[in-house]
Write a protein that holds these residues in place. Structure first.
Motif, mmCIF file in Angstrom:
data_model
loop_
_atom_site.group_PDB
_atom_site.id
_atom_site.type_symbol
_atom_site.label_atom_id
_atom_site.label_comp_id
_atom_site.label_asym_id
_atom_site.label_seq_id
_atom_site.Cartn_x
_atom_site.Cartn_y
_atom_site.Cartn_z
ATOM 1 N N LEU A 118 7.039 -12.416 2.139
ATOM 2 C CA LEU A 118 7.828 -11.872 1.191
ATOM 3 C C LEU A 118 7.737 -10.322 1.327
ATOM 4 N N THR A 119 6.541 -9.806 1.788
ATOM 5 C CA THR A 119 6.570 -8.411 2.018
ATOM 6 C C THR A 119 7.056 -7.916 3.236
ATOM 7 N N GLU A 120 7.215 -8.709 4.168
ATOM 8 C CA GLU A 120 7.777 -8.277 5.504
ATOM 9 C C GLU A 120 9.223 -8.601 5.496
ATOM 10 N N GLY A 121 9.714 -9.231 4.294
ATOM 11 C CA GLY A 121 11.251 -9.451 4.318
ATOM 12 C C GLY A 121 11.565 -10.679 5.115
ATOM 13 N N LEU A 122 10.600 -11.755 5.266
ATOM 14 C CA LEU A 122 10.969 -12.745 5.851
ATOM 15 C C LEU A 122 11.407 -13.805 4.977
ATOM 16 N N LYS A 164 13.639 -9.526 -2.905
ATOM 17 C CA LYS A 164 13.372 -8.354 -3.652
ATOM 18 C C LYS A 164 12.659 -8.269 -4.960
ATOM 19 N N ASP A 165 12.866 -9.272 -5.942
ATOM 20 C CA ASP A 165 12.114 -9.628 -7.062
ATOM 21 C C ASP A 165 11.230 -10.677 -7.216
ATOM 22 N N VAL A 166 10.188 -10.674 -7.651
ATOM 23 C CA VAL A 166 9.262 -11.910 -7.910
ATOM 24 C C VAL A 166 8.844 -12.007 -9.252
ATOM 25 N N ASP A 217 -2.291 0.235 1.639
ATOM 26 C CA ASP A 217 -3.311 -0.720 2.382
ATOM 27 C C ASP A 217 -4.629 0.185 2.343
ATOM 28 N N SER A 218 -5.823 -0.454 1.261
ATOM 29 C CA SER A 218 -6.866 0.147 1.253
ATOM 30 C C SER A 218 -7.667 0.740 2.618
ATOM 31 N N VAL A 219 -7.453 -0.250 3.737
ATOM 32 C CA VAL A 219 -8.247 -0.232 4.885
ATOM 33 C C VAL A 219 -7.600 1.320 5.382
ATOM 34 N N GLU A 220 -6.480 1.537 5.406
ATOM 35 C CA GLU A 220 -5.889 2.747 6.123
ATOM 36 C C GLU A 220 -6.003 4.005 5.352
ATOM 37 N N GLY A 221 -6.057 3.629 3.815
ATOM 38 C CA GLY A 221 -6.196 4.631 3.028
ATOM 39 C C GLY A 221 -4.976 4.492 2.130
ATOM 40 N N LYS A 222 -3.778 5.057 2.660
ATOM 41 C CA LYS A 222 -2.572 5.220 2.017
ATOM 42 C C LYS A 222 -1.516 5.291 2.982
ATOM 43 N N GLY A 223 -0.173 4.915 2.440
ATOM 44 C CA GLY A 223 0.865 5.287 3.388
ATOM 45 C C GLY A 223 1.148 4.060 3.958
ATOM 46 N N LEU A 224 0.824 2.900 4.244
ATOM 47 C CA LEU A 224 1.224 1.788 4.878
ATOM 48 C C LEU A 224 2.085 1.200 3.926
ATOM 49 N N LYS A 225 3.313 1.138 3.932
ATOM 50 C CA LYS A 225 4.225 0.581 3.104
ATOM 51 C C LYS A 225 5.032 -0.559 3.334
ATOM 52 N N TYR A 226 5.207 -1.442 2.516
ATOM 53 C CA TYR A 226 5.704 -3.227 2.618
ATOM 54 C C TYR A 226 6.881 -2.874 2.067
ATOM 55 N N HIS A 227 7.725 -4.183 2.462
ATOM 56 C CA HIS A 227 9.106 -4.213 1.979
ATOM 57 C C HIS A 227 8.767 -4.402 0.378
ATOM 58 N N ASP A 228 9.931 -3.515 -0.190
ATOM 59 C CA ASP A 228 9.720 -3.277 -1.491
ATOM 60 C C ASP A 228 9.810 -4.876 -2.298
ATOM 61 N N ILE A 229 8.828 -5.281 -3.306
ATOM 62 C CA ILE A 229 8.977 -6.377 -3.838
ATOM 63 C C ILE A 229 8.574 -5.798 -5.358
ATOM 64 N N GLU A 230 9.399 -6.025 -6.160
ATOM 65 C CA GLU A 230 9.169 -5.737 -7.651
ATOM 66 C C GLU A 230 8.564 -6.958 -8.318
ATOM 67 N N THR A 231 7.677 -6.882 -9.420
ATOM 68 C CA THR A 231 7.085 -7.922 -9.864
ATOM 69 C C THR A 231 7.112 -7.963 -11.326
ATOM 70 N N LEU A 242 -1.600 -14.219 -6.928
ATOM 71 C CA LEU A 242 -0.637 -14.096 -6.151
ATOM 72 C C LEU A 242 0.432 -12.830 -6.356
ATOM 73 N N THR A 243 0.619 -12.800 -7.520
ATOM 74 C CA THR A 243 1.481 -11.529 -7.970
ATOM 75 C C THR A 243 0.685 -10.508 -7.815
ATOM 76 N N VAL A 244 -0.435 -10.399 -8.045
ATOM 77 C CA VAL A 244 -1.544 -9.195 -7.734
ATOM 78 C C VAL A 244 -1.558 -8.703 -6.335
ATOM 79 N N ALA A 245 -1.623 -9.700 -5.350
ATOM 80 C CA ALA A 245 -1.585 -9.606 -4.143
ATOM 81 C C ALA A 245 -0.308 -9.022 -3.409
ATOM 82 N N LEU A 246 0.722 -9.523 -4.016
ATOM 83 C CA LEU A 246 2.074 -9.133 -3.692
ATOM 84 C C LEU A 246 2.345 -7.487 -4.055
ATOM 85 N N LYS A 247 1.783 -7.324 -5.489
ATOM 86 C CA LYS A 247 1.762 -5.911 -5.794
ATOM 87 C C LYS A 247 1.255 -5.007 -5.107
#
Length: 554
Positions: A129-133, A143-145, A171-185, A287-292
């Motif tokens: 979902l987040t990679e737009g596949l 775009k919406d879940v 992404d907490s591993v990188e700190g910030k700035g790693l953007k995913y395909h926008d998914i609105e929950t 799952l919704t939390v993981a998507l968010k």
């Protein structure tokens, strides 16, 4: 099971009730009280110095816990004992957050292995979902879940997604700035369709996926909303099989019911019967939390909960935050007969936290029958409610400060918020945050000490001379201070309250993992609904008239 009322500690606590000094007296007698009744663990500080206990009462509460075998109960919970005795099953929510590499074998099955396999399936869906596949019926990326659930399948994910909104796509591993395909929950729970009707007017059917979250996959609230969503989609595309395959995900312990409804097997995430609804956010229900948040941040949430699990399991009772929270709760509700408890987070991000705890505590411990089936002859769970503290100050704090009811409270706040910046708006936001913290601490002082909380002599004289401005104080409260709101610390906070509930249930001897009181209403509602649908009016006169109107016969 042991009857708590037959223990020596219980009887001694009953005798101590009449001798409890006021909070003002407790503090004046012991200048070190604020340090003695405070527990620091990791990034969490639990201050219960404003509770109506002293060292003697604290000691007797710990003796009561030992008499009731709390240590053994904790061990049974986390090792797979069938602590849900009325349904003859485990309650292994702690296993849902075990780290990789850990093993937990129950009845010959490695539960941890199953948990991490399920998390892998969650991650696969999140990535698609987040990679737009993941594509809808027209080939467009989703775009919406919409999470369709009720109770634990709604309140936990909704609360976490709201609290951690700022972590969306990071992404907490990188700190910030790693953007995913926008998914609105989005979240839908109401049976009457109000939420769903409003939401459908804003969604594009080509780019929307619905998650049907139901442990039994028979919950009428959830299935009615799912059927409405299916009907909405079918207005735009007639191939129902493709719609179900491309636009629906099922999360349930009932695979056959998911199959019967038509959820594609590839889109099914499995639960286990030992995952209780209000303890299920850590499972595929999250799952919704993981998507968010992204999967790394979801794992951080699990990690924080596990850290609190380890603290709960391994720490002596007197330094154990959930244990002391639970024992204080028992003291207030059962011995002091305080029947109400307010949850007061001084942070707008926790707007749904009071509602989440309302279900967690009242559905778990709202019981009047013990594990042996006998009626309990003492008060168990108090009535919980709450609101963002700054809003509540202008609503129900009047009752807390000057009403006739005794009420206990939990104040919750985060010490650090808003990054340092030269920008004026950030500086102003930091000022607002400090004002919020000041209000949080001030309100707990006034609840505890009443008029004596006012330091200005002139102001004190004005208050004391006017009975309408009198604050009686002696309202018990705890303050929970956390360094900063992150996925990890939110996980710790939630697990802390989960374990508090279990401690209280263990002392009272009730089962916190069933909810038979919920089921009877469902049964009667089904009978009435069947009568409406079949025009069979066979009820008492008042119901008869109502059903006639519903059926258009009146």
């Amino acid at each position: 099971m042991n009857d708590p009322t037959t223990t020596t500690a219980w009887n001694e606590l009953e005798s101590l009730v009449q001798t409890v000094p006021s909070l003002s007296e407790l503090f004046s007698k012991d200048t070190c009280r604020a340090q003695k009744f405070l527990i620091d663990f990791e990034e969490v500080c639990f201050d219960y110095s404003k509770q109506s206990i002293d060292t003697i009462i604290k000691g007797k509460l710990i003796e009561l816990a030992e008499s009731m075998g709390l240590k053994e109960s904790i061990n049974s919970l986390v090792t797979g004992g069938k602590v849900n005795v009325t349904e003859n099953r485990q309650a292994l929510h702690t296993a849902l957050r075990l780290p990789r590499g850990r093993s937990l074998v129950v009845d010959g099955v490695d539960i941890a292995k199953k948990v991490h396999a399920s998390l892998g399936e969650v991650e696969t869906i999140v990535n698609r979902l987040t990679e737009g596949l993941w594509r809808g019926y027209s080939g467009q990326a989703i775009k919406d879940v919409v999470n369709i659930g009720v109770g634990g399948s709604d309140l936990g994910p909704l609360m976490a997604c709201t609290a951690l909104e700022e972590w969306n796509g990071q992404d907490s591993v990188e700190g910030k700035g790693l953007k995913y395909h926008d998914i609105e929950t989005h979240f839908v729970s109401n049976m009457d369709g109000t939420q769903l009707e409003k939401l459908l007017n804003t969604l594009n059917p080509e780019t929307t996926v619905f998650i049907i979250s139901s442990k039994s996959f028979r919950t009428s609230d959830t299935l009615s909303n799912a059927n409405t969503a299916l009907s909405w989609l079918s207005e735009y595309f007639k191939d129902i099989d493709i719609i179900k395959k491309n636009h629906f995900i099922g999360i349930s312990a009932n695979s056959s019911a998911m199959n019967a409804w038509g959820v594609d097997p590839a889109n099914q995430l499995k639960l286990w019967d030992w995952v209780g609804g209000r303890f299920s956010m850590w499972s595929a229900i999250g799952l919704t939390v993981a998507l968010k948040l992204g999967m790394n941040n979801f794992r951080e949430l699990l990690s924080g909960a596990h850290i609190m699990d380890e603290h709960f399991i391994n720490t002596p009772f007197e330094d154990n935050i959930p244990v002391m929270m639970g024992l204080v709760g028992v003291w207030n509700s059962t011995f002091l007969n305080i029947h109400a408890h307010a949850v007061l987070p001084y942070d707008g991000r926790l707007s749904h936290f009071p509602n989440y705890l309302t279900q967690l505590e009242m559905e778990s411990n709202g019981k009047s029958v013990n594990l042996s089936g006998a009626i309990v002859n003492f008060n168990t769970c108090p009535i919980l409610w709450g609101e963002i503290g700054s809003n509540a100050q202008h609503a129900f704090y009047q009752l807390l400060h000057q009403g006739t009811q005794k009420v206990t409270s939990d104040f919750i706040a985060f010490i650090n918020r808003y990054d340092e910046s030269e920008e004026c708006v950030n500086a102003q936001l930091q000022t607002q945050h400090k004002m919020s913290l000041a209000n949080c601490l001030a309100q707990s002082r006034v609840l505890a000490f009443g008029n004596r909380a006012v330091s200005s002599k002139a102001d004190t004289q004005v208050v004391e001379s006017n009975p309408h401005k009198h604050y009686h104080g002696n309202q018990p409260s705890s303050t929970i201070l956390i360094n900063k709101l992150t996925p990890k610390t939110l996980g710790m906070l939630i697990a802390m309250y989960e374990h508090k509930v279990y401690v209280m249930a263990s002392i009272w001897g009730v089962n916190p993992f069933d909810q038979w009181g919920v089921e009877v209403g469902k049964i009667v509602a089904k009978e009435l609904n069947d009568a409406v649908l079949n025009n069979k009016i066979n009820y008492d006169d008042s119901t008869n008239e109502l059903l006639k109107r519903i059926c258009g016969l009146g």
